[in-house]
Write an enzyme that holds these catalytic residues in place. Sequence first.
Site, PDB file in Angstrom:
ATOM      1  N   TYR A 105      -2.180  -0.513  10.880  1.00 53.30           N
ATOM      2  CA  TYR A 105      -2.281  -0.826   9.442  1.00 53.30           C
ATOM      3  C   TYR A 105      -1.057  -0.331   8.683  1.00 53.30           C
ATOM      4  O   TYR A 105      -0.429  -1.093   7.938  1.00 53.30           O
ATOM      5  CB  TYR A 105      -3.554  -0.216   8.851  1.00 53.30           C
ATOM      6  CG  TYR A 105      -3.715  -0.528   7.376  1.00 53.30           C
ATOM      7  CD1 TYR A 105      -4.031  -1.811   6.949  1.00 53.30           C
ATOM      8  CD2 TYR A 105      -3.525   0.458   6.398  1.00 53.30           C
ATOM      9  CE1 TYR A 105      -4.166  -2.110   5.590  1.00 53.30           C
ATOM     10  CE2 TYR A 105      -3.658   0.173   5.048  1.00 53.30           C
ATOM     11  CZ  TYR A 105      -3.978  -1.115   4.653  1.00 53.30           C
ATOM     12  OH  TYR A 105      -4.096  -1.409   3.304  1.00 53.30           O
ATOM     13  N   SER A 151       0.857  -1.192   0.000  1.00 52.05           N
ATOM     14  CA  SER A 151       0.000   0.000   0.000  1.00 52.05           C
ATOM     15  C   SER A 151       0.886   1.232   0.000  1.00 52.05           C
ATOM     16  O   SER A 151       2.049   1.166   0.443  1.00 52.05           O
ATOM     17  CB  SER A 151      -0.875   0.002   1.261  1.00 52.05           C
ATOM     18  OG  SER A 151      -1.576   1.216   1.380  1.00 52.05           O
TER      19      SER A 151
HETATM   20  P1  NAP Z   1     -11.474  -6.291   0.952  1.00 54.16           P
HETATM   21  O1  NAP Z   1     -12.394  -5.993  -0.169  1.00 54.16           O
HETATM   22  O2  NAP Z   1     -11.927  -6.078   2.339  1.00 54.16           O
HETATM   23  O3  NAP Z   1     -10.959  -7.807   0.769  1.00 54.16           O
HETATM   24  C1  NAP Z   1     -10.107  -8.386   1.730  1.00 54.16           C
HETATM   25  C2  NAP Z   1      -9.868  -9.829   1.355  1.00 54.16           C
HETATM   26  O4  NAP Z   1      -9.016 -10.403   2.378  1.00 54.16           O
HETATM   27  C3  NAP Z   1     -11.150 -10.626   1.314  1.00 54.16           C
HETATM   28  O5  NAP Z   1     -11.121 -11.520   0.216  1.00 54.16           O
HETATM   29  C4  NAP Z   1     -11.126 -11.383   2.619  1.00 54.16           C
HETATM   30  O6  NAP Z   1     -11.778 -12.646   2.463  1.00 54.16           O
HETATM   31  C5  NAP Z   1      -9.631 -11.587   2.850  1.00 54.16           C
HETATM   32  N1  NAP Z   1      -9.373 -11.797   4.274  1.00 54.16           N
HETATM   33  C6  NAP Z   1      -9.534 -10.910   5.300  1.00 54.16           C
HETATM   34  N2  NAP Z   1      -9.291 -11.511   6.479  1.00 54.16           N
HETATM   35  C7  NAP Z   1      -8.976 -12.803   6.199  1.00 54.16           C
HETATM   36  C8  NAP Z   1      -8.640 -13.923   6.988  1.00 54.16           C
HETATM   37  N3  NAP Z   1      -8.599 -13.863   8.325  1.00 54.16           N
HETATM   38  N4  NAP Z   1      -8.370 -15.096   6.370  1.00 54.16           N
HETATM   39  C9  NAP Z   1      -8.419 -15.195   5.026  1.00 54.16           C
HETATM   40  N5  NAP Z   1      -8.727 -14.162   4.215  1.00 54.16           N
HETATM   41  C10 NAP Z   1      -9.011 -12.982   4.798  1.00 54.16           C
HETATM   42  O7  NAP Z   1     -10.129  -5.430   0.833  1.00 54.16           O
HETATM   43  P2  NAP Z   1      -9.223  -5.027  -0.435  1.00 54.16           P
HETATM   44  O8  NAP Z   1      -9.242  -3.567  -0.490  1.00 54.16           O
HETATM   45  O9  NAP Z   1      -9.549  -5.838  -1.630  1.00 54.16           O
HETATM   46  O10 NAP Z   1      -7.787  -5.432   0.142  1.00 54.16           O
HETATM   47  C11 NAP Z   1      -6.928  -6.359  -0.504  1.00 54.16           C
HETATM   48  C12 NAP Z   1      -5.480  -5.961  -0.205  1.00 54.16           C
HETATM   49  O11 NAP Z   1      -5.214  -4.684  -0.772  1.00 54.16           O
HETATM   50  C13 NAP Z   1      -5.168  -5.833   1.294  1.00 54.16           C
HETATM   51  O12 NAP Z   1      -3.880  -6.365   1.547  1.00 54.16           O
HETATM   52  C14 NAP Z   1      -5.177  -4.328   1.516  1.00 54.16           C
HETATM   53  O13 NAP Z   1      -4.374  -3.947   2.616  1.00 54.16           O
HETATM   54  C15 NAP Z   1      -4.598  -3.857   0.196  1.00 54.16           C
HETATM   55  N6  NAP Z   1      -4.843  -2.465  -0.130  1.00 54.16           N
HETATM   56  C16 NAP Z   1      -6.119  -1.995  -0.211  1.00 54.16           C
HETATM   57  C17 NAP Z   1      -6.322  -0.660  -0.497  1.00 54.16           C
HETATM   58  C18 NAP Z   1      -7.704  -0.062  -0.565  1.00 54.16           C
HETATM   59  O14 NAP Z   1      -7.800   1.173  -0.580  1.00 54.16           O
HETATM   60  N7  NAP Z   1      -8.771  -0.847  -0.631  1.00 54.16           N
HETATM   61  C19 NAP Z   1      -5.245   0.187  -0.740  1.00 54.16           C
HETATM   62  C20 NAP Z   1      -3.958  -0.331  -0.678  1.00 54.16           C
HETATM   63  C21 NAP Z   1      -3.778  -1.655  -0.376  1.00 54.16           C
HETATM   64  P3  NAP Z   1     -12.806 -13.298   3.510  1.00 54.16           P
HETATM   65  O15 NAP Z   1     -13.450 -12.202   4.303  1.00 54.16           O
HETATM   66  O16 NAP Z   1     -13.742 -14.082   2.640  1.00 54.16           O
HETATM   67  O17 NAP Z   1     -11.941 -14.190   4.351  1.00 54.16           O
END
Ligand code: NAP
Length: 233
Positions: free
Chosen positions: A149, A136
Amino acid sequence: MTTASRPTALITGASRGIGRAIAVALAPTHDLLLTARDANALAEVAVSATALGASCRSIVLDLRDAAAISSTLDGLAPDVLVNNAGLAVMKPFLSLTPDEWHSQVDVNINALFHVTRAVLPAMVARGSGHVITIGSLAGRNTFVGGSCYAGTKHFVMGFTESLMLEVRDAGVKVSVVMPGSVDTDLFPEGTDRSWMLEPADVAEVVAHMIATPAHALQGRVEVRPLSPKRPRL
Ligand code: NAP
């Protein structure tokens, strides 16, 4: 599982958001191992990916459970690992509960060890493979409410770039993608998302990274939105 013509990608956090978009982006070229906790959502992603040409296997797994990760993933030999799963509880430090702290550390940091440890030996033995971790911009920046975070995403930078130096001579690529804000469930309802990246934007960067020439490693990519948001070309 691996064939010369159709490589396999293991994607964590594939049930929604960026991980789901990565599955869809890779489906035309890769067979997929999709993991997350939500079995129904994984099944729905698998239907979409299969329609795009991928052979899919869903693996229901809680990444806070180190023993379950090892017993479930050991022996898999994907060509690509995308360490995407993550969670964000953005609150002032004094408001964070121990569970919120530990969950973020378990999923955003400790799972990187357990998942990568399960599949990296086969990549090194084969002399090829690609480990991509979704970091990120919070891995470079700090902000109020980011003590945990942003801390975990700073860890991602040190982890990724050290591992890259360790295994590149074995033919294994290690990369980090650093998105700015992306319109996913990571943000609470009511958040203004009008200016954010789309999950597909990040997924396209991941697909591009995988497609770079075999001898060239794209180690670190930052992804930022243009403002105001433009229509996709
Ligand atoms: P999201 O829509 O909330 O998706 C998160 C994913 O992680 C879901 O598929 C969830 O699956 C999985 N997850 C969470 N806890 C888990 C656990 N205990 N065991 C297994 N799987 C788990 O978030 P996203 O934005 O797509 O985030 C994906 C990545 O991108 C993360 O690493 C985040 O830090 C990074 N990121 C996001 C942003 C942003 O602005 N959204 C920016 C920079 C980086 P289940 O709930 O089905 O387990």
